[in-house]
Design a protein around this motif. Structure first.
Motif, mmCIF file in Angstrom:
data_model
loop_
_atom_site.group_PDB
_atom_site.id
_atom_site.type_symbol
_atom_site.label_atom_id
_atom_site.label_comp_id
_atom_site.label_asym_id
_atom_site.label_seq_id
_atom_site.Cartn_x
_atom_site.Cartn_y
_atom_site.Cartn_z
ATOM 1 N N ALA A 221 0.823 -1.206 0.000
ATOM 2 C CA ALA A 221 0.000 0.000 0.000
ATOM 3 C C ALA A 221 0.855 1.254 0.000
ATOM 4 O O ALA A 221 1.838 1.358 0.743
ATOM 5 N N THR A 222 0.459 2.217 -0.830
ATOM 6 C CA THR A 222 1.190 3.479 -0.927
ATOM 7 C C THR A 222 0.439 4.634 -0.273
ATOM 8 O O THR A 222 1.041 5.666 0.034
ATOM 9 N N ILE A 223 -0.879 4.500 -0.072
ATOM 10 C CA ILE A 223 -1.651 5.546 0.592
ATOM 11 C C ILE A 223 -2.734 4.909 1.452
ATOM 12 O O ILE A 223 -3.362 3.927 1.049
ATOM 13 N N ARG A 224 -2.903 5.430 2.651
ATOM 14 C CA ARG A 224 -3.880 4.899 3.603
ATOM 15 C C ARG A 224 -5.043 5.874 3.729
ATOM 16 O O ARG A 224 -4.849 7.073 3.923
ATOM 17 N N LEU A 225 -6.264 5.365 3.602
ATOM 18 C CA LEU A 225 -7.468 6.144 3.845
ATOM 19 C C LEU A 225 -8.040 5.719 5.191
ATOM 20 O O LEU A 225 -8.503 4.576 5.343
ATOM 21 N N ASP A 226 -7.987 6.611 6.162
ATOM 22 C CA ASP A 226 -8.492 6.340 7.500
ATOM 23 C C ASP A 226 -9.984 6.670 7.529
ATOM 24 O O ASP A 226 -10.374 7.835 7.474
ATOM 25 N N CYS A 227 -10.822 5.642 7.608
ATOM 26 C CA CYS A 227 -12.281 5.801 7.531
ATOM 27 C C CYS A 227 -12.953 5.642 8.891
ATOM 28 O O CYS A 227 -14.181 5.461 8.973
ATOM 29 N N ALA A 228 -12.188 5.714 9.974
ATOM 30 C CA ALA A 228 -12.744 5.477 11.311
ATOM 31 C C ALA A 228 -13.818 6.491 11.681
ATOM 32 O O ALA A 228 -14.673 6.214 12.526
ATOM 33 N N GLY A 229 -13.804 7.679 11.055
ATOM 34 C CA GLY A 229 -14.783 8.700 11.390
ATOM 35 C C GLY A 229 -16.099 8.573 10.658
ATOM 36 O O GLY A 229 -17.034 9.349 10.914
ATOM 37 N N LEU A 230 -16.236 7.595 9.765
ATOM 38 C CA LEU A 230 -17.479 7.407 9.022
ATOM 39 C C LEU A 230 -18.424 6.490 9.780
ATOM 40 O O LEU A 230 -17.995 5.524 10.419
ATOM 41 N N PHE B 149 -6.286 -2.857 -4.182
ATOM 42 C CA PHE B 149 -6.465 -2.131 -2.927
ATOM 43 C C PHE B 149 -6.537 -3.140 -1.797
ATOM 44 O O PHE B 149 -6.746 -4.346 -2.018
ATOM 45 N N HIS B 150 -6.364 -2.656 -0.588
ATOM 46 C CA HIS B 150 -6.490 -3.487 0.608
ATOM 47 C C HIS B 150 -7.480 -2.836 1.561
ATOM 48 O O HIS B 150 -7.595 -1.604 1.611
ATOM 49 N N VAL B 151 -8.180 -3.653 2.328
ATOM 50 C CA VAL B 151 -8.998 -3.182 3.444
ATOM 51 C C VAL B 151 -8.564 -3.994 4.659
ATOM 52 O O VAL B 151 -8.741 -5.221 4.694
ATOM 53 N N VAL B 152 -7.983 -3.326 5.627
ATOM 54 C CA VAL B 152 -7.416 -4.038 6.775
ATOM 55 C C VAL B 152 -8.503 -4.810 7.513
ATOM 56 O O VAL B 152 -9.567 -4.273 7.843
ATOM 57 N N GLY B 153 -8.240 -6.097 7.751
ATOM 58 C CA GLY B 153 -9.191 -6.961 8.432
ATOM 59 C C GLY B 153 -10.250 -7.548 7.530
ATOM 60 O O GLY B 153 -11.091 -8.332 7.992
ATOM 61 N N VAL B 154 -10.214 -7.200 6.234
ATOM 62 C CA VAL B 154 -11.261 -7.658 5.305
ATOM 63 C C VAL B 154 -10.662 -8.398 4.115
ATOM 64 O O VAL B 154 -11.006 -9.552 3.859
ATOM 65 N N THR B 155 -9.785 -7.752 3.356
ATOM 66 C CA THR B 155 -9.234 -8.392 2.160
ATOM 67 C C THR B 155 -8.105 -9.350 2.552
ATOM 68 O O THR B 155 -7.457 -9.183 3.585
ATOM 69 N N PRO B 156 -7.861 -10.379 1.722
ATOM 70 C CA PRO B 156 -7.052 -11.515 2.186
ATOM 71 C C PRO B 156 -5.584 -11.226 2.455
ATOM 72 O O PRO B 156 -4.958 -11.954 3.230
ATOM 73 N N GLU B 157 -5.020 -10.197 1.863
ATOM 74 C CA GLU B 157 -3.604 -9.924 2.088
ATOM 75 C C GLU B 157 -3.369 -8.924 3.213
ATOM 76 O O GLU B 157 -2.214 -8.578 3.495
ATOM 77 N N VAL C 163 -1.412 1.955 -4.702
ATOM 78 C CA VAL C 163 -2.212 0.934 -4.004
ATOM 79 C C VAL C 163 -2.785 1.542 -2.727
ATOM 80 O O VAL C 163 -2.043 1.759 -1.755
ATOM 81 N N PRO C 164 -4.088 1.833 -2.685
ATOM 82 C CA PRO C 164 -4.679 2.359 -1.462
ATOM 83 C C PRO C 164 -5.007 1.256 -0.462
ATOM 84 O O PRO C 164 -5.270 0.110 -0.848
ATOM 85 N N VAL C 165 -4.998 1.618 0.815
ATOM 86 C CA VAL C 165 -5.449 0.717 1.866
ATOM 87 C C VAL C 165 -6.434 1.477 2.741
ATOM 88 O O VAL C 165 -6.214 2.642 3.065
ATOM 89 N N LEU C 166 -7.538 0.828 3.111
ATOM 90 C CA LEU C 166 -8.545 1.427 3.980
ATOM 91 C C LEU C 166 -8.409 0.836 5.375
ATOM 92 O O LEU C 166 -8.252 -0.386 5.534
ATOM 93 N N THR C 167 -8.475 1.699 6.372
ATOM 94 C CA THR C 167 -8.499 1.259 7.760
ATOM 95 C C THR C 167 -9.709 1.875 8.439
ATOM 96 O O THR C 167 -10.297 2.842 7.958
#
Length: 421
Positions: free
Chosen positions: A184-193, A250-258, A219-223
């Protein structure tokens, strides 16, 4: 430039021992490998071909040349949407020459041994590549879904290279096939949604649009998102991210397999971007080009509607009246999903409300909507991004419930509380 090492089988293919079509296709694959700096070729287990849309004579000449040279695919190969709905030919408003050439192009690919699936969502079919397997998929949303949600490995393959990989079974060992390019090259922090907002597929399309704009070809990653994320939401995210940017993974922490945790996939210099509801609503409004409440059409199914989406839509339509007589409603899907939706009764519920179901193609690239239609509503970030430029309509983006309420009312209806949450 790194030296490209070819196997004995590769050398034999280049020497014409596997036929003229395979020789031509491997020459293309080798040329790409040298441009990408690959040191070897990989064997793929399947392919998905995007070149079935008729854009002019060159594409038709190419596939028919492969057929004349005796070309046949070497691996299981599915086909993307074409320029026609072969089951409902009267839906597409095209001249006789374009229709004939589009039909020839689609027939040309099936003659090479490809499966006539005609869907941009091959991952909705029974065969899905396993985690870690190498494939050669084209079509932007199919690429990003295979990489991200299934954990298979494909780089971005476009027209001509896709069928080249299918006929040879070979691709360069480069790009998203390699571990280093999957971080991942950029992280999108979605905890406030809010969970309510993150429960809407349309919100994931909006997030995907934002991610593509921020990440570009990275490669974005969502947390900070719930672990109960659906495949339809991941599909919406990936399709939009691949449209507004060049996202292939893309990756979603705790959701997508990698991505069991952030540390497993984050690059050392990953950049964090905090996302809040105001930004989500602002991006939704950017994707909404319609001004005022007027509504002429409803367009769902980009990427193709899944069986679970049919179930949700049928549930929304069970109570309440049909769509307004001034609103033309369309749902695009694959033949395989439609067969199941018919069997389970979902499709009949959708048709009874006044919608037309389209297969084999898509409403944002094919002239299906009547020329007089000016404003359409969709829950797809990808459709909202492409339709204004492709078919000249204004778009309102909303949730599936908003889309249904609007199509019934004959005007755009918003649930602003949802987008403020």
């Amino acid at each position: 430039m790194a030296d490209l090492q070819l196997s004995e089988e590769d050398e034999a293919m280049l020497a014409g021992e596997y036929g003229a079509a395979a020789e031509l296709c491997l020459r293309m694959v080798v040329a790409l490998a040298r441009v990408r700096g690959a040191t070897r070729l990989l064997t793929v287990e399947s392919a998905h071909v995007d070149g079935c849309l008729y854009h002019g004579q060159a594409g038709l000449d190419f596939v028919e040349r492969l057929g004349a040279l005796g070309g046949r695919v070497a691996v299981p190969t599915t086909l993307n949407v074409g320029s026609l709905d072969l089951r409902h030919p009267d839906l597409v408003h095209a001249d006789a020459e374009t229709t004939a050439n589009a039909r020839r192009l689609m027939a040309g690919y099936t003659a090479l041994g490809c499966k006539p699936t005609w869907t941009c969502a091959p991952y909705q079919l029974t065969h899905r590549p396993a985690f870690g397997t190498h494939v050669a998929w084209a079509e932007s949303n199919a690429i990003v879904f295979a990489n991200s949600v299934l954990g298979a490995r494909t780089d971005r393959y476009g027209d001509f290279l896709d069928i080249g990989a299918a006929i040879t079974g070979r691709v360069p060992d480069a790009g998203l096939h390699r571990d280093a390019d999957r971080r991942a090259t950029i992280r999108l922090d979605c905890a406030g949604l809010s969970r309510r907002l993150l429960g809407e597929d349309a919100a994931w399309g909006v997030l995907g649009h934002l991610a593509g704009r921020l990440a570009g070809s990275g490669v974005p990653v969502l947390t900070g998102v719930p672990v109960t994320v659906t495949e339809d939401q991941l599909k919406a995210f990936g399709a939009a991210a691949a449209s507004s940017g060049g996202v292939g993974l893309f990756h979603v922490v705790g959701v997508t397999p990698e991505a069991p945790e952030l540390a497993a996939i984050a690059a050392p210099d990953v950049v964090t971007h905090v996302v809040d509801a105001d930004q989500v609503r602002a991006v939704r409004d950017e994707l909404t080009t319609a001004h005022g409440p007027d509504l002429d059409a409803l367009c769902l199914g980009t990427p193709h509607f899944s069986l679970t989406e049919f179930e949700r839509l049928a549930g929304l339509l069970t109570d309440g009246g049909p769509f307004h007589h001034d609103v033309s409603a369309y749902v695009t899907t694959s033949r395989a999903v439609l067969a199941e939706a018919d069997r389970l009764g979902y499709a009949e519920t959708v048709r009874s409300a006044g919608a037309r179901i389209v297969v084999d193609t898509c409403t944002y690239i094919t002239p299906i909507l009547d020329a007089g239609l000016r404003t359409a509503m969709t829950n797809s970030g990808k459709w909202a991004w492409y339709a204004p430029g492709n078919i000249g309509v204004d778009v309102a983006l909303g949730s599936l419930a908003e889309c249904v309420a609007s199509a019934r009312a004959g005007r755009i209806v918003r649930d602003e509380a949802l987008w403020a949450s």
